[in-house]
Design an enzyme around this catalytic site. Structure first.
Site, PDB file in Angstrom:
ATOM      1  N   HIS A  62       2.687  -5.919   3.617  1.00  0.00           N
ATOM      2  CA  HIS A  62       2.241  -6.935   4.581  1.00  0.00           C
ATOM      3  C   HIS A  62       2.300  -8.297   3.905  1.00  0.00           C
ATOM      4  O   HIS A  62       1.555  -8.560   2.963  1.00  0.00           O
ATOM      5  CB  HIS A  62       0.810  -6.614   5.040  1.00  0.00           C
TER       6      HIS A  62
ATOM      7  N   GLU B 238       0.836  -1.216   0.000  1.00  0.00           N
ATOM      8  CA  GLU B 238       0.000   0.000   0.000  1.00  0.00           C
ATOM      9  C   GLU B 238       0.867   1.262   0.000  1.00  0.00           C
ATOM     10  O   GLU B 238       1.781   1.400   0.828  1.00  0.00           O
ATOM     11  CB  GLU B 238      -0.907  -0.002   1.224  1.00  0.00           C
TER      12      GLU B 238
ATOM     13  N   HIS C 204      -1.234  -5.626  16.427  1.00  0.00           N
ATOM     14  CA  HIS C 204      -0.647  -5.801  15.098  1.00  0.00           C
ATOM     15  C   HIS C 204      -1.523  -5.256  13.974  1.00  0.00           C
ATOM     16  O   HIS C 204      -1.095  -5.181  12.834  1.00  0.00           O
ATOM     17  CB  HIS C 204      -0.315  -7.267  14.833  1.00  0.00           C
ATOM     18  N   GLY C 205      -2.743  -4.880  14.275  1.00  0.00           N
ATOM     19  CA  GLY C 205      -3.624  -4.408  13.203  1.00  0.00           C
ATOM     20  C   GLY C 205      -4.995  -4.089  13.750  1.00  0.00           C
ATOM     21  O   GLY C 205      -5.152  -3.823  14.939  1.00  0.00           O
TER      22      GLY C 205
END
Lengths: 155, 503
Positions: B256, B228, B426-427
């Site tokens: 990722h 991204e 983590h997200g």
């Protein structure tokens, strides 16, 4: 006619792909354990291609599988893991076929012979990559007059 | 053991007590949903009052309690605010095990506590571009990236690699990649563990895993993996921004991805063998996916050696992807691209920690095996594990959100070492299933919607894009707020999406 060459009969309840928060649950049904397992293989191919029914793809060759496992849960995981392996290493996509089970409950042997396509993302579609087959909530049991197998796959 | 049914988990109604701001405890005497669980340590969930009700929605806390039953666990069985239901261990779970306790059984290692995608992680690259440089050529930028980065089901890497090279890269990770000219020394020094986990044993990696890895090295994968292009739209910590080389308006790229088929196969192989280990060492399992082996056993040694090899493969994979991104941006913009940092989400590592709480070993500083499954290391200022030029401000913690809203760059705080074995979130975590997302955003709806917001999405199929719809994810801002409240890490920069490549 060998199992690999019989045209599969259409059965809308044969297998399905169900919701689970981050991953995917495959469910397959059959009058016998063997039929349920064969259809489970087709369900896996539906996930990786994004196709409604992989049995509609043209078969390029036969695929033979032979695996062993110490119990039924391990057998289900080993069966799908083997299909995943064949796809990733040989580009072979299981479409449909027959499964045979033999051996005592603690030393099960599965052999399968089915139609397979040479996987081409442009021809067969790009669904979702499957990382692995999990034991999470795995069930393989009788429900009414059918055998049902549920497996959660990590994507 | 009766397998749990695969229905959507109903709300968890077990005990949960607030013990500090943003920290909630499951008491050690909780007996589990079946009344037969024996926890060895309490469970702790990091979440503020906004997130806590959602966390209880999917019964993930039950898995936090289950992990607490494993032998040799110390401190607390932890869950970060992006926790959700996983296999055995929850996603967002952190657990540390003592290989040499003064009393009680030896701690264990569990492949389920690492996950199938060994060393799935995120790399953040910074550029010398401003968002105003990229916007006029955004479509071209993303198109070139899409062609440069192999992605999606069936995608293969373009790096031809023989057996000798594969063994070497599993052993040496990013060091091997530097020797091949794939990344610079400066890049490598800004990766977690400098891109190489010690103790890798490629001989423990099966031929199947190696075959899967050979074919996929340098590819992104599918599902929630992405490359991204983003820009910095807000900054908070001036000193950290300066150290990390980030500034307002700057274009960055977030990648990722993980260990691809190699890591997946390693986990699958060892999950099978660990079923036998658990029986051999008489370890009762409330969940088959918690299969494990004592840390001093040959089985644990084999797994840790293979896991480290897979970790190193993942570092190289992200390095190859980063090189592809660098080439693409140089071609379109003449950009300079450097590494900010690279973090691992799924890993078991030997780390030194002071054991918190009042359970076994509390207060002693020991070498522990820390499992992070969907969690990120977050070392604070001064820690020797942080790169020298970042040491004063703490380790970068990269937190991807979703492709419509935002992601974050944080800095680790000293509180993480006291509370969470140096760990953070983590997200964002999913809030909607893939099937539901595909139903809601059919055809090109999502891609067109995001294009209307100025965000270019190139995905291998509309289905893949729909599954990753922004609203299928929780709000990462709430996750990050929880992490700050608990003192684990703090905001450095907010990153907004410009365009994304998805598999």
């Amino acid at each position: 006619m060998s199992p690999a060459r019989r045209k599969p009969k259409h059965d809308p309840g044969a297998w399905s792909i169900k919701s689970h928060t981050a991953d995917v649950v495959l469910e397959a049904r059959g009058r016998s354990k063997e039929t349920a397992l064969a259809r489970l293989g087709t369900a896996l191919s539906a996930v990786v291609t994004g196709a409604d029914d992989p049995r509609r793809f043209v078969a390029d060759e036969e695929m033979a599988v032979s695996i062993e496992a110490p119990d039924e849960e391990a057998l289900v995981v080993a069966w799908l893991s083997e299909l995943l392996w064949r796809l990733e290493s040989e580009d072979l996509l299981w479409l449909a076929g027959g499964v045979d089970l033999s051996g005592p409950p603690d030393a099960l042997h599965l052999t399968a012979l089915g139609n397979a396509a040479r996987y081409d993302p442009k021809k067969h579609g790009q669904g979702t990559e499957v990382k692995a087959i999990t034991y999470h909530g795995l069930r393989f049991e009788r429900e009414g007059d059918a055998w049902v197998v549920d497996v959660l796959i990590d994507i | 053991m009766t397998p749990s049914r695969l229905r959507r988990p109903v709300s968890w109604d077990g005990p949960l007590t607030r013990v500090a701001d943003g920290i909630h405890e499951i008491p050690k005497d909780y007996r589990g949903q079946n009344g037969d669980l024996t926890m060895n340590v309490p469970g702790r969930i990091i979440a503020d009052d906004h997130l806590l009700p959602h966390i209880a929605d999917d019964k993930a806390p039950e898995q936090v309690a289950n992990v607490a039953s494993l032998p040799g666990i110390v401190g607390h069985s932890l869950a970060m605010p992006d926790i959700h239901w996983g296999y055995g261990f929850p996603i967002g779970g952190v657990a540390a095990f003592d290989p040499d306790p003064e009393e009680g059984p030896t701690g264990v290692v569990s492949p389920g506590g690492v996950g199938f995608d060994i060393n799935c992680g995120v790399r953040l690259l910074r550029t010398d571009l401003h968002v105003d440089d990229v916007r006029p050529k955004l479509r071209t930028t993303i198109d070139v990236l899409f062609d440069a980065v192999p992605a999606g089901m069936g995608s293969k890497g373009r790096t031809g690699i023989g057996d000798r090279d594969l063994v070497d890269l599993m052993h040496d990770g990013a060091k091997w990649a530097e020797q091949q000219g794939i990344l610079t020394r400066d890049d490598r020094l800004h990766l977690e563990e400098e891109g190489r986990i010690e103790g890798a044993d490629p001989s423990q990696v099966s031929e199947r895993a190696m075959t899967r890895g050979r074919r996929t090295l340098g590819s992104l994968g599918s599902g929630n993996h992405f490359a991204e292009v983003q820009y910095v739209d807000s900054t908070w910590d001036e000193a950290a921004c300066k150290a990390y080389g980030v500034r307002d308006g700057q274009v960055v790229v977030m990648i990722h991805s993980g260990s691809r088929g190699l890591g997946h196969q390693v986990c699958q192989d060892f999950l099978q063998s660990m079923q036998s280990s658990s029986k051999k060492y008489d370890i009762p399992l409330v969940d088959r996916q918690l299969a494990c082996a004592p840390l001093d056993s040959p089985e644990a040694g084999s797994y840790l050696g293979a896991m480290a090899a897979a970790c190193n493969f993942a570092f190289v994979n992200r390095s190859v992807l980063a090189a592809s991104v660098r080439d693409a941006l140089q071609r379109v913009h003449g950009a300079q691209v450097e590494t900010v940092y690279d973090v691992c989400h799924n890993i078991a590592k030997w780390e030194e920690h002071t054991i918190p709480g009042d359970g076994p070993g509390a207060g002693s500083t020991k070498r522990l095996c820390v499992h992070r499954k969907g969690a990120t290391r977050a070392y604070g200022p001064g820690h020797p594990g942080v790169p020298g030029d970042y040491r004063d401000v703490g380790q970068p913690v990269i937190v991807p959100g979703d492709m419509g809203r935002m992601s974050y760059l944080l800095a680790g705080d000293a509180g993480a070492m006291e509370t969470s074995f140096g760990s953070s979130c983590h997200g964002a975590g999913r809030r909607m299933s893939r099937t539901a997302a595909k139903k809601q955003w059919q055809g090109r709806t999502l891609v067109d919607e995001l294009a209307g917001q100025g965000i270019v999405v190139r995905a291998t199929s509309d289905q893949v894009a729909a599954e990753e719809a922004p609203l299928a994810y929780k709000d990462v801002a709430q996750v990050v707020d929880s992490v700050e409240l608990a003192g684990l890490a703090h905001k450095v920069a907010r990153l907004r999406p410009l365009g994304v490549v998805k598999g």
